[in-house]
Design a protein around this motif. Structure first.
Motif, PDB file in Angstrom:
ATOM      1  N   ILE A  91     -18.844  96.836 -34.148  1.00  0.00           N
ATOM      2  CA  ILE A  91     -19.585  96.990 -32.891  1.00  0.00           C
ATOM      3  C   ILE A  91     -20.919  97.644 -33.209  1.00  0.00           C
ATOM      4  CG2 ILE A  91     -19.586  98.043 -30.602  1.00  0.00           C
ATOM      5  CD1 ILE A  91     -16.501  98.126 -30.816  1.00  0.00           C
ATOM      6  N   TYR A 110     -20.856  93.870 -28.685  1.00  0.00           N
ATOM      7  CA  TYR A 110     -19.508  93.595 -29.175  1.00  0.00           C
ATOM      8  C   TYR A 110     -19.524  92.211 -29.803  1.00  0.00           C
ATOM      9  CZ  TYR A 110     -18.204  97.522 -26.249  1.00  0.00           C
ATOM     10  OH  TYR A 110     -18.117  98.761 -25.692  1.00  0.00           O
ATOM     11  N   HIS A 117     -10.910  94.235 -30.014  1.00  0.00           N
ATOM     12  CA  HIS A 117     -11.396  95.481 -29.411  1.00  0.00           C
ATOM     13  C   HIS A 117     -10.941  95.621 -27.968  1.00  0.00           C
ATOM     14  CE1 HIS A 117     -13.754  96.661 -32.823  1.00  0.00           C
ATOM     15  NE2 HIS A 117     -14.343  95.494 -32.843  1.00  0.00           N
ATOM     16  N   LEU A 140     -17.059  90.560 -20.895  1.00  0.00           N
ATOM     17  CA  LEU A 140     -16.434  91.753 -21.463  1.00  0.00           C
ATOM     18  C   LEU A 140     -15.016  91.906 -20.936  1.00  0.00           C
ATOM     19  CD1 LEU A 140     -17.029  94.479 -23.089  1.00  0.00           C
ATOM     20  CD2 LEU A 140     -17.299  95.475 -20.822  1.00  0.00           C
ATOM     21  N   GLY A 168     -14.129  94.851 -25.432  1.00  0.00           N
ATOM     22  CA  GLY A 168     -14.437  93.817 -26.405  1.00  0.00           C
ATOM     23  C   GLY A 168     -14.738  92.503 -25.716  1.00  0.00           C
ATOM     24  N   SER A 169     -14.961  91.487 -26.530  1.00  0.00           N
ATOM     25  CA  SER A 169     -15.281  90.161 -26.013  1.00  0.00           C
ATOM     26  C   SER A 169     -14.069  89.576 -25.307  1.00  0.00           C
ATOM     27  CB  SER A 169     -15.702  89.245 -27.161  1.00  0.00           C
ATOM     28  OG  SER A 169     -15.840  87.918 -26.712  1.00  0.00           O
ATOM     29  N   SER A 174     -20.237  86.910 -28.344  1.00  0.00           N
ATOM     30  CA  SER A 174     -20.742  88.287 -28.325  1.00  0.00           C
ATOM     31  C   SER A 174     -21.072  88.723 -26.900  1.00  0.00           C
ATOM     32  CB  SER A 174     -21.961  88.445 -29.243  1.00  0.00           C
ATOM     33  OG  SER A 174     -23.041  87.719 -28.736  1.00  0.00           O
TER      34      SER A 174
END
Length: 195
Positions: A91, A110, A117, A140, A168-169, A174
């Motif tokens: 990250i 991210y 994540h 996200l 995270g994704s 990203s």
């Protein structure tokens, strides 16, 4: 403000003559464009007259250059601030503030290739503080305890970081997030807009 070094005055005079001849102007044409007499222009170019801002400004305007370009001022360096990103666990954190102990702002990226994540197997963190986040781009996945929230661009969330959490994704691409974090539990102060 006069330039008082004879060497600088002579170098400036040569530069002024070069610029004028490159533009194909005569002293008479330059006098017409600037309102500066031909004798003053000639003495400036010959190094016999010290340059002042009052003389250089009309010359810069006539030539269509800045004062720095006109006098050949050295580069002063790049005025942009170069922030060094911090990468932890894939990250990327780009600090936007530098005040220790206060509310901190980061742009967080991210990676898309790692969805662990914010996924179901992600290790949930908990620590002192309070976080406010705004999704700039991407999708996200925010996990707060047992709750999973999917967020898109333009959506914001805030939470106490004592609550187990991960981010995270959500889709393997990203995600860019603006994050405000208060280590001592400071919250972002939001004002309601009037209708």
């Amino acid at each position: 403000m006069a330039i008082d070094d004879d060497g600088v005055a002579a170098a400036l005079g040569r530069r002024l003559r070069t610029i004028r001849t490159q533009r194909g102007l005569t002293l008479a044409e330059l006098q017409r464009d600037t309102g500066i007499s031909m004798s003053t222009l000639s003495r400036l170019e010959g190094g016999g007259r010290r340059a002042t801002v009052e003389l250089l400004l009309p010359l810069a305007r006539a030539y269509g250059v800045t004062l720095d370009e006109l006098v050949g001022a050295p580069e002063t360096g790049d005025p942009r601030v170069h922030i060094k990103p911090i990468v932890r666990g894939g990250i990327t954190y780009i600090p936007l503030t530098r005040r220790a102990g206060a509310l901190q702002a980061f742009k967080v990226i991210y990676p898309g290739e790692r969805t662990d994540h914010g996924g179901p197997d992600a290790v949930l963190a908990r620590h002192d503080g309070y976080e406010w986040m705004y999704v700039l781009s991407g999708r996200l996945r925010l996990r707060l305890g047992e709750q999973t929230i999917l967020m898109g661009p333009g959506e914001a969330a805030e939470f106490d970081t004592h609550v187990p959490h991960s981010m995270g994704s959500a889709d393997g691409r990203s995600v860019e997030v603006l994050s405000l974090f208060g280590a001592q539990g400071e919250r972002a102060h939001l004002r309601a807009s009037s209708a």
